[in-house]
Design an enzyme around this catalytic site. Structure first.
Site, PDB file in Angstrom:
ATOM      1  N   ASP A 201       0.848  -1.190   0.000  1.00  0.00           N
ATOM      2  CA  ASP A 201       0.000   0.000   0.000  1.00  0.00           C
ATOM      3  C   ASP A 201       0.894   1.255   0.000  1.00  0.00           C
ATOM      4  OD1 ASP A 201      -2.048   1.828   0.157  1.00  0.00           O
ATOM      5  OD2 ASP A 201      -2.624   1.351   2.215  1.00  0.00           O
TER       6      ASP A 201
ATOM      7  N   ASN B 102      -2.896   2.860  12.989  1.00  0.00           N
ATOM      8  CA  ASN B 102      -3.954   1.842  12.997  1.00  0.00           C
ATOM      9  C   ASN B 102      -3.478   0.428  12.679  1.00  0.00           C
ATOM     10  OD1 ASN B 102      -6.908   1.140  12.974  1.00  0.00           O
ATOM     11  ND2 ASN B 102      -6.372   0.564  10.867  1.00  0.00           N
ATOM     12  N   HIS B 103      -2.464   0.344  11.803  1.00  0.00           N
ATOM     13  CA  HIS B 103      -2.068  -0.976  11.308  1.00  0.00           C
ATOM     14  C   HIS B 103      -0.595  -1.010  10.961  1.00  0.00           C
ATOM     15  CE1 HIS B 103      -3.759   1.616   8.108  1.00  0.00           C
ATOM     16  NE2 HIS B 103      -2.614   1.326   7.506  1.00  0.00           N
TER      17      HIS B 103
ATOM     18  N   GLN C 147      -2.418  -5.520   5.761  1.00  0.00           N
ATOM     19  CA  GLN C 147      -2.272  -4.453   6.769  1.00  0.00           C
ATOM     20  C   GLN C 147      -3.087  -4.786   8.024  1.00  0.00           C
ATOM     21  OE1 GLN C 147      -3.546  -1.718   3.650  1.00  0.00           O
ATOM     22  NE2 GLN C 147      -2.011  -0.273   4.339  1.00  0.00           N
TER      23      GLN C 147
ATOM     24  N   ARG D  25       0.961  13.752  10.146  1.00  0.00           N
ATOM     25  CA  ARG D  25      -0.356  13.540   9.563  1.00  0.00           C
ATOM     26  C   ARG D  25      -0.724  12.137  10.043  1.00  0.00           C
ATOM     27  NH1 ARG D  25      -2.398   9.501   5.815  1.00  0.00           N
ATOM     28  NH2 ARG D  25      -4.036  10.403   4.528  1.00  0.00           N
TER      29      ARG D  25
ATOM     30  N   ASP E 173      -2.568   8.951  10.170  1.00  0.00           N
ATOM     31  CA  ASP E 173      -3.328   8.208   9.164  1.00  0.00           C
ATOM     32  C   ASP E 173      -4.501   7.446   9.790  1.00  0.00           C
ATOM     33  OD1 ASP E 173      -3.215   7.026   6.336  1.00  0.00           O
ATOM     34  OD2 ASP E 173      -3.144   5.196   7.533  1.00  0.00           O
TER      35      ASP E 173
ATOM     36  N   LEU F 201      -9.061   3.061  15.323  1.00  0.00           N
ATOM     37  CA  LEU F 201      -8.103   2.435  16.244  1.00  0.00           C
ATOM     38  C   LEU F 201      -8.733   1.351  17.116  1.00  0.00           C
ATOM     39  CD1 LEU F 201      -5.956   5.467  17.513  1.00  0.00           C
ATOM     40  CD2 LEU F 201      -5.686   4.104  15.431  1.00  0.00           C
TER      41      LEU F 201
ATOM     42  N   GLU G  38     -12.113  -1.211  18.306  1.00  0.00           N
ATOM     43  CA  GLU G  38     -13.315  -1.917  17.849  1.00  0.00           C
ATOM     44  C   GLU G  38     -14.228  -2.199  19.050  1.00  0.00           C
ATOM     45  OE1 GLU G  38     -10.091  -3.322  17.391  1.00  0.00           O
ATOM     46  OE2 GLU G  38      -9.963  -2.075  15.597  1.00  0.00           O
TER      47      GLU G  38
ATOM     48  N   GLU H 144      -6.375  12.600   9.910  1.00  0.00           N
ATOM     49  CA  GLU H 144      -7.036  12.081   8.719  1.00  0.00           C
ATOM     50  C   GLU H 144      -8.253  11.277   9.161  1.00  0.00           C
ATOM     51  OE1 GLU H 144      -7.124   9.309   4.835  1.00  0.00           O
ATOM     52  OE2 GLU H 144      -6.233   8.597   6.676  1.00  0.00           O
TER      53      GLU H 144
ATOM     54  N   ASP I 177      -4.758   9.727  -2.790  1.00  0.00           N
ATOM     55  CA  ASP I 177      -5.776   8.677  -2.883  1.00  0.00           C
ATOM     56  C   ASP I 177      -6.760   9.011  -3.996  1.00  0.00           C
ATOM     57  OD1 ASP I 177      -4.818   7.051  -0.803  1.00  0.00           O
ATOM     58  OD2 ASP I 177      -5.760   8.333   0.707  1.00  0.00           O
TER      59      ASP I 177
HETATM   60  C1  BGC Z   1      -4.159   6.731   3.278  1.00  0.00           C
HETATM   61  C2  BGC Z   1      -4.199   5.719   2.195  1.00  0.00           C
HETATM   62  C3  BGC Z   1      -3.882   4.366   2.792  1.00  0.00           C
HETATM   63  C4  BGC Z   1      -4.774   4.051   3.996  1.00  0.00           C
HETATM   64  C5  BGC Z   1      -4.263   2.900   4.785  1.00  0.00           C
HETATM   65  C6  BGC Z   1      -5.257   6.252   4.189  1.00  0.00           C
HETATM   66  O1  BGC Z   1      -6.278   6.879   4.562  1.00  0.00           O
HETATM   67  O2  BGC Z   1      -4.387   8.031   2.821  1.00  0.00           O
HETATM   68  O3  BGC Z   1      -3.316   6.031   1.159  1.00  0.00           O
HETATM   69  O4  BGC Z   1      -4.076   3.391   1.813  1.00  0.00           O
HETATM   70  O5  BGC Z   1      -4.840   5.125   4.882  1.00  0.00           O
HETATM   71  O6  BGC Z   1      -3.105   3.265   5.472  1.00  0.00           O
END
Ligand code: BGC
Length: 531
Positions: free
Chosen positions: A61, A103-104, A169, A199, A201, A206, A208, A243, A309
């Site tokens: 990714d 997150n991952h 992921q 930033r 992401d 995060l 559940e 984000e 994206d």
């Molecule tokens: C990023 C993507 C990414 C996703 C998973 C997003 O929101 O902008 O490009 O694929 O997070 O990390």
């Protein structure tokens, strides 16, 4: 302005490091390449660069699948190169923020490798495992063109693991205090190195909880507040940009009481700018901005026209989505998930007036604007490339082989056709006073000279014409009247009596008396400062 609040009126610029500038001829853009281009970024008027992920990654990714949080992928350079970039950027009065992917991880991250090796691994609980794939059923799948489910079966240990994005992921388990601590350590590492912020992401996902859609949960906010408190205590002046692709009222809690995120992307306004341009009416923009709650004094929105994206259509109604696809994705391959995988200039048919008008809107709405690399020259995309790679092609510097991007073989195909580097590049625009680049540069410069833009509020005026967006921006004693004509025809508006006075027309550089009526040419715009 308090310098710790620098982000409230900053112009941001988003860079795909791999695609920007290759300094060593290996075909991949790198950190030294960005350092070489700081003069260019300063000329454009950029205050802060957001660099996309530079961590070692199997690239399933594009680097958002991280295999090691503590180093730089060799293709991009070294930690020293990053330090060098930060130092040089600061000498240019430019700050640098980077992606923090909480997150991952990648499925190749050692934590996941250990986690999936054995149910008794000390890392098992770093991820979210389940005997059944029926848990959290109210959770949507985000990458719905490729992923059938948020659960993937692990053969070896006989359980499913949870992932909101690609199966490669796996989601970290933020209910585990060790995971929470690990991610604070990651943040500390890069902040100690001198990075100006993150930033962050994909933050809504995060935590559940059964019976919810597993987005924006109170426990998620609680962790994010911890991260902010940690930064506030140790690194004041560094920022967190959120984000969260959500409705304005759901993004609002991410600002907390000014104690969570400094900034948050305004996702829903973005597609509505494109809607307005196509319909020649501003009502959709007005509605969403009226629906946008006010935010704490130390916070700011972040606005954008495009990013790396697909142009996301998650924050529109089903009917609007179908309409947008019809208008902006006439070929099926232009669609991706719930969006459109095209760049700014091709979306607007490379129509100079529309492209300028869209930027006039971007630079005058509340929030700090982000420019996606290459959109300041109107570069194109390459639809032959897979997934979102078509909007991440090498930056078009000049018309020499490989667009001046690399002396080696570029990692990606370039843009072909009308918007290729032979026709659209920095070298041909930077010195041309009438170039698109210079229009954008001028808007940025004017924006930065005027405190009216640094607030986070606006007032819409009814000027009796649905085609012309008229609004007031007011801050620190300055009042600005903005007019954007969304129509392809000349349009006349009626300015309410209270606003009829003398203004400085910023683009003409002269005073104008605004009486009852003004006529605007097709797709034209006016930025007027009240005298
Ligand atoms: C990023 C993507 C990414 C996703 C998973 C997003 O929101 O902008 O490009 O694929 O997070 O990390």
């Amino acid at each position: 302005m308090n310098n710790n609040h620098w982000y409230k009126n900053a112009v941001f610029y988003q860079i795909s490091v791999r695609a920007y500038k290759d300094s060593n001829g290996d075909g991949h853009g790198d950190l030294r390449g960005i350092t070489e281009k700081l003069d260019y970024l300063q000329t454009l008027g950029v205050d802060c660069i957001w660099i996309m992920p530079i961590y070692p990654s199997p690239l399933k990714d594009d680097g958002y699948d991280i295999a090691d949080y503590y180093s730089v992928d060799k293709a991009f350079g070294s930690l020293d190169d990053l330090k060098g970039l930060i130092r040089a950027a600061h000498e240019h009065d430019i700050r640098i923020v980077m992606d923090l992917v909480l997150n991952h991880t990648s499925d190749e991250h050692p934590w996941f490798v250990a986690s999936r090796s054995d149910r008794n691994s000390p890392y098992r609980d770093y991820y979210v495992w389940s005997d059944t794939n029926q848990k959290y059923k109210d959770t949507r799948v985000i990458f719905l063109d490729t992923e059938p489910s948020n659960w993937t079966w692990d053969e070896k240990t006989g359980q499913y693991y949870w992932h909101r994005f690609y199966a490669s992921q796996p989601d970290l388990n933020f209910d585990n205090p060790k995971v929470q601590e690990e991610m604070l350590n990651v943040a500390r590492f890069w902040l100690d190195l001198g990075i100006d912020g993150f930033r962050a992401d994909a933050v809504p996902y995060l935590i559940e909880r059964e019976g919810t859609n597993c987005e924006n949960l109170p426990e998620t906010h609680a962790y994010l507040k911890k991260l902010r408190a940690f930064m506030e205590e140790n690194y004041p002046g560094r920022i967190l940009l959120c984000e969260a692709n959500q409705w304005p009222e759901d993004v609002r809690p991410y600002f907390g009481d000014g104690d969570e995120f400094h900034m948050g992307f305004h996702f829903p306004i973005m597609p509505r700018i494109y809607m307005a341009l196509k319909k020649g009416r501003y009502e959709d923009m007005e509605k969403i901005m009226r629906r946008t709650p006010s935010i704490p004094e130390n916070c700011q929105w972040c606005t954008f026209l495009r990013n790396h994206d697909e142009l996301t259509l998650e924050m529109v109604t089903e009917e609007e989505r179908q309409w947008m696809w019809k208008q902006y994705a006439p070929e099926p391959r232009m669609k991706l998930n719930l969006g459109i995988r095209r760049r700014f200039a091709p979306l607007l048919d490379n129509n100079r007036r529309k492209m300028e008008l869209a930027n006039s809107i971007l630079f005058t709405l509340p929030g700090s604007p982000i420019v996606y690399y290459g959109d300041e020259i109107g570069m194109g995309d390459n639809l032959d490339l897979f997934d979102r790679n078509g909007v991440r092609t090498p930056m078009q510097w000049d018309d020499s082989p490989n667009a001046g991007f690399s002396k080696g073989k570029p990692f990606s195909e370039l843009v072909k056709g009308e918007l290729s580097y032979q026709n659209v590049n920095v070298a041909s625009q930077i010195n041309g006073p009438g170039s698109f680049f210079n229009s954008v540069k001028r808007m940025i410069a004017l924006r930065k000279q005027h405190p009216a833009f640094s607030g986070s509020n606006m007032e819409w005026l009814d000027a009796g014409n649905p085609a012309v967006a008229v609004y007031i921006r007011e801050h620190e004693g300055e009042t600005m009247l903005i007019l954007n004509n969304l129509s392809d025809a000349a349009e006349t508006v009626h300015i309410p009596a209270e606003q009829q006075t003398t203004y400085l027309d910023l683009f003409a550089g002269q005073n104008v008396a605004i009486n009852d009526k003004i006529t605007l040419q097709p797709y034209s715009y006016l930025w007027l400062v009240k005298k």
